[in-house]
Design a protein around this motif. Sequence first.
Motif, mmCIF file in Angstrom:
data_model
loop_
_atom_site.group_PDB
_atom_site.id
_atom_site.type_symbol
_atom_site.label_atom_id
_atom_site.label_comp_id
_atom_site.label_asym_id
_atom_site.label_seq_id
_atom_site.Cartn_x
_atom_site.Cartn_y
_atom_site.Cartn_z
ATOM 1 N N LYS A 1 0.830 -1.194 -0.206
ATOM 2 C CA LYS A 1 0.027 0.046 -0.030
ATOM 3 C C LYS A 1 0.808 1.486 0.024
ATOM 4 O O LYS A 1 0.562 2.244 -0.878
ATOM 5 C CB LYS A 1 -0.998 0.060 1.163
ATOM 6 C CG LYS A 1 -1.641 1.115 1.532
ATOM 7 C CD LYS A 1 -2.671 0.961 2.367
ATOM 8 C CE LYS A 1 -3.786 2.263 2.529
ATOM 9 N NZ LYS A 1 -3.199 3.448 3.152
ATOM 10 N N GLU A 2 1.716 1.169 0.761
ATOM 11 C CA GLU A 2 2.872 2.250 0.836
ATOM 12 C C GLU A 2 3.392 2.677 -0.359
ATOM 13 O O GLU A 2 3.530 3.885 -0.858
ATOM 14 C CB GLU A 2 3.817 2.197 1.954
ATOM 15 C CG GLU A 2 4.695 3.214 2.257
ATOM 16 C CD GLU A 2 4.160 4.311 3.326
ATOM 17 O OE1 GLU A 2 4.600 5.047 3.955
ATOM 18 O OE2 GLU A 2 2.810 4.111 3.489
ATOM 19 N N LEU A 3 3.816 1.613 -1.161
ATOM 20 C CA LEU A 3 4.750 1.937 -2.240
ATOM 21 C C LEU A 3 3.897 2.477 -3.406
ATOM 22 O O LEU A 3 4.117 3.225 -4.046
ATOM 23 C CB LEU A 3 5.552 0.804 -2.537
ATOM 24 C CG LEU A 3 6.718 0.267 -1.855
ATOM 25 C CD1 LEU A 3 7.380 -1.011 -2.180
ATOM 26 C CD2 LEU A 3 7.517 1.556 -1.705
ATOM 27 N N ASN A 4 2.602 1.987 -3.584
ATOM 28 C CA ASN A 4 1.709 2.276 -4.689
ATOM 29 C C ASN A 4 1.155 3.513 -4.326
ATOM 30 O O ASN A 4 0.815 4.279 -5.287
ATOM 31 C CB ASN A 4 0.523 1.158 -4.466
ATOM 32 C CG ASN A 4 0.836 -0.014 -5.323
ATOM 33 O OD1 ASN A 4 1.560 -0.328 -6.414
ATOM 34 N ND2 ASN A 4 0.241 -1.450 -4.882
ATOM 35 N N GLU A 5 1.107 4.168 -3.245
ATOM 36 C CA GLU A 5 0.671 5.258 -2.838
ATOM 37 C C GLU A 5 1.767 6.465 -3.377
ATOM 38 O O GLU A 5 1.485 7.506 -3.693
ATOM 39 C CB GLU A 5 0.469 5.705 -1.320
ATOM 40 C CG GLU A 5 -0.908 4.954 -1.044
ATOM 41 C CD GLU A 5 -1.326 5.362 0.369
ATOM 42 O OE1 GLU A 5 -0.545 6.197 1.314
ATOM 43 O OE2 GLU A 5 -2.259 4.971 0.854
ATOM 44 N N VAL A 6 3.142 6.163 -3.003
ATOM 45 C CA VAL A 6 4.022 7.077 -3.389
ATOM 46 C C VAL A 6 4.865 7.158 -4.473
ATOM 47 O O VAL A 6 4.969 7.951 -5.223
ATOM 48 C CB VAL A 6 5.403 7.231 -2.262
ATOM 49 C CG1 VAL A 6 4.775 7.004 -0.779
ATOM 50 C CG2 VAL A 6 5.980 5.572 -2.470
ATOM 51 N N ILE A 7 4.722 5.786 -5.373
ATOM 52 C CA ILE A 7 5.142 5.923 -6.806
ATOM 53 C C ILE A 7 4.832 6.994 -7.838
ATOM 54 O O ILE A 7 5.832 7.433 -8.457
ATOM 55 C CB ILE A 7 4.908 4.447 -7.356
ATOM 56 C CG1 ILE A 7 5.744 3.230 -6.870
ATOM 57 C CG2 ILE A 7 5.004 4.458 -8.852
ATOM 58 C CD1 ILE A 7 5.588 1.981 -7.213
ATOM 59 N N PRO A 8 3.505 7.505 -7.739
ATOM 60 C CA PRO A 8 3.113 8.536 -8.559
ATOM 61 C C PRO A 8 3.740 9.764 -8.462
ATOM 62 O O PRO A 8 3.738 10.609 -9.191
ATOM 63 C CB PRO A 8 1.649 8.450 -8.461
ATOM 64 C CG PRO A 8 1.193 7.395 -8.010
ATOM 65 C CD PRO A 8 2.350 6.811 -7.247
ATOM 66 N N ASN A 9 4.352 9.896 -7.224
ATOM 67 C CA ASN A 9 4.765 11.176 -6.618
ATOM 68 C C ASN A 9 6.325 11.082 -6.510
ATOM 69 O O ASN A 9 7.045 12.227 -6.197
ATOM 70 C CB ASN A 9 4.132 11.553 -5.250
ATOM 71 C CG ASN A 9 2.744 11.664 -5.425
ATOM 72 O OD1 ASN A 9 2.166 12.361 -6.399
ATOM 73 N ND2 ASN A 9 1.791 10.971 -4.532
ATOM 74 N N LEU A 10 7.079 9.959 -6.793
ATOM 75 C CA LEU A 10 8.184 9.866 -6.990
ATOM 76 C C LEU A 10 8.951 10.633 -8.332
ATOM 77 O O LEU A 10 8.167 10.549 -9.346
ATOM 78 C CB LEU A 10 8.677 8.456 -6.947
ATOM 79 C CG LEU A 10 8.530 7.914 -5.597
ATOM 80 C CD1 LEU A 10 8.745 6.205 -5.703
ATOM 81 C CD2 LEU A 10 9.199 8.357 -4.434
#
Length: 536
Positions: free
Chosen positions: A211-220
Amino acid sequence: MKKINFIYFLFALATLQSCTGDLDVVAEDPRVLSSEKLFTTPLGYKQALAGVYGNLSLTGTGDAGSSFLQGIDAGTSQFGRCMWYLQSLTTDEAVWTYENDEGVAELQRNTWTAANPILLGMFSRTMAEVALANDFLRQSTPELLSSRGINATADVAEINFYRNEVRVLRAFAYYNMMDLFGKAPFITENDKLNFKGPQYNRQQLFAFIEKELNEVIPNLKAARTNEYGRLDKAMAQMILAKMYLNAEVYIGTPKYAECMTKCTEVIGGGYSLKTNYLDNFNANNNTSSELIFTLQSDGIKTQNYGATTVIINGQVGSIESNGAEFGVGGFGGALRMRRQLVEKFDGSQFDTDTRKTYAAGTRPIDIAELTNAGQGYILRKYSNKTSAGIAGVNSTFVDTDFPLFRLADAYLMYAEAQMRKDGATNSNTSANASVQSLNYINALRERANNGSAVANVTQSQVNLNFIIDERARELHWEGHRRQDLIRFNKYGGGNYNWAWKGNVANGTSFASNLNVFPIPSSSISSNPNLTQNTGY
């Protein structure tokens, strides 16, 4: 300069004690700033970000022997070194000559217990990464930025990039805990200091990391657009790909289609294979187009007894005294190859394979005595010289970054995931590689043979047994082997033996409970929420 100029370990005693209460944690350097002073400018936030990254490379703010984890040697608590020991030294890849070194004998003989100091070092260093990440996230909320007068749009946007990167680093720490120990104390930035986190099992950790990685990937930042040493989308995608490939081990549910998707995203993200395989492992490997994320090493600025310093000095042969070949003095024959890794390169198809770097000379291939530095072949894969042959700035502490994730791994993960998705299992290794999978495998083989297709394989030659061996040929000594062997049922409980497996010269099976390491005894003592893994 490519490396971090100075790593700031900036965080107060209470911050780190929240996760590493089994050890005393101290601020050991007068240059370390208090959080009140540090977090007053955008530059201070970048320095704090360097501290979160720096914990993966350094152990303290002093010399190579310093550590903010008191009560344990810096060499047995350096992240990359501990990770490499656990993932490679416990397998068919390597042996360490000096069994008087704390904890090493038990690891390479597969006789470890909860008292092993290297296990304590890995557990504590990894949870220290969680603590550092949590504190950064606490200190960088919109409310705190505003209260500190950091309101410029560009500054706030950049600090938000930092926050997302820190969330990935925390997820990476929990990924390692999930893989190695099967559980972890769970703590986030929303918990108070000195909080003794509840125990999360693999299913809970898997769900949080995903969940954490899927949330942040678009904002990396997009692949290859961040400054060197900082992560991008591909790093987060690689963690997810690894999780999905091993999902049957971790949570009992296959996620091979998801693994293929993440590998495809990585492959299409902008990284490309380095033309010369060995350029991924030399002193200027920071220029490689293939390395997705590395653990930084610099002979002057980041002196530490970490993975590449240990590997490069360790691979120097006691008979050959060939340290000059790699730009180091050497550790007198500390590391050697087990027979089973050498045999992965048997056959004429590997005659021109650049991945076959071992040196035999007059050495016996078998290791009758683990402490005999003259037995067993030596490896010549890593180097403290640049691609132009220029030695690093220091003959002990190397300039070579450790290749934690690289594109070639994504190629091989895609192929394996595709085959497993389409029906291949460990008990049924029929050939079913797709055309795309075969293209990825042969791209690596052609690279290994200087562009020649002489060693290319056909679909009928590629089954899961081929894949596990090809992973060894491509990725040996890069810290993946234990995880791979477990996935293929060739580690604990499996019938694949290697030299000194299970503390027997010719190898013997050991119980499947060793597929996870024990929780260190002192970690359990410091957090009553933790329970010991079965069989320990």
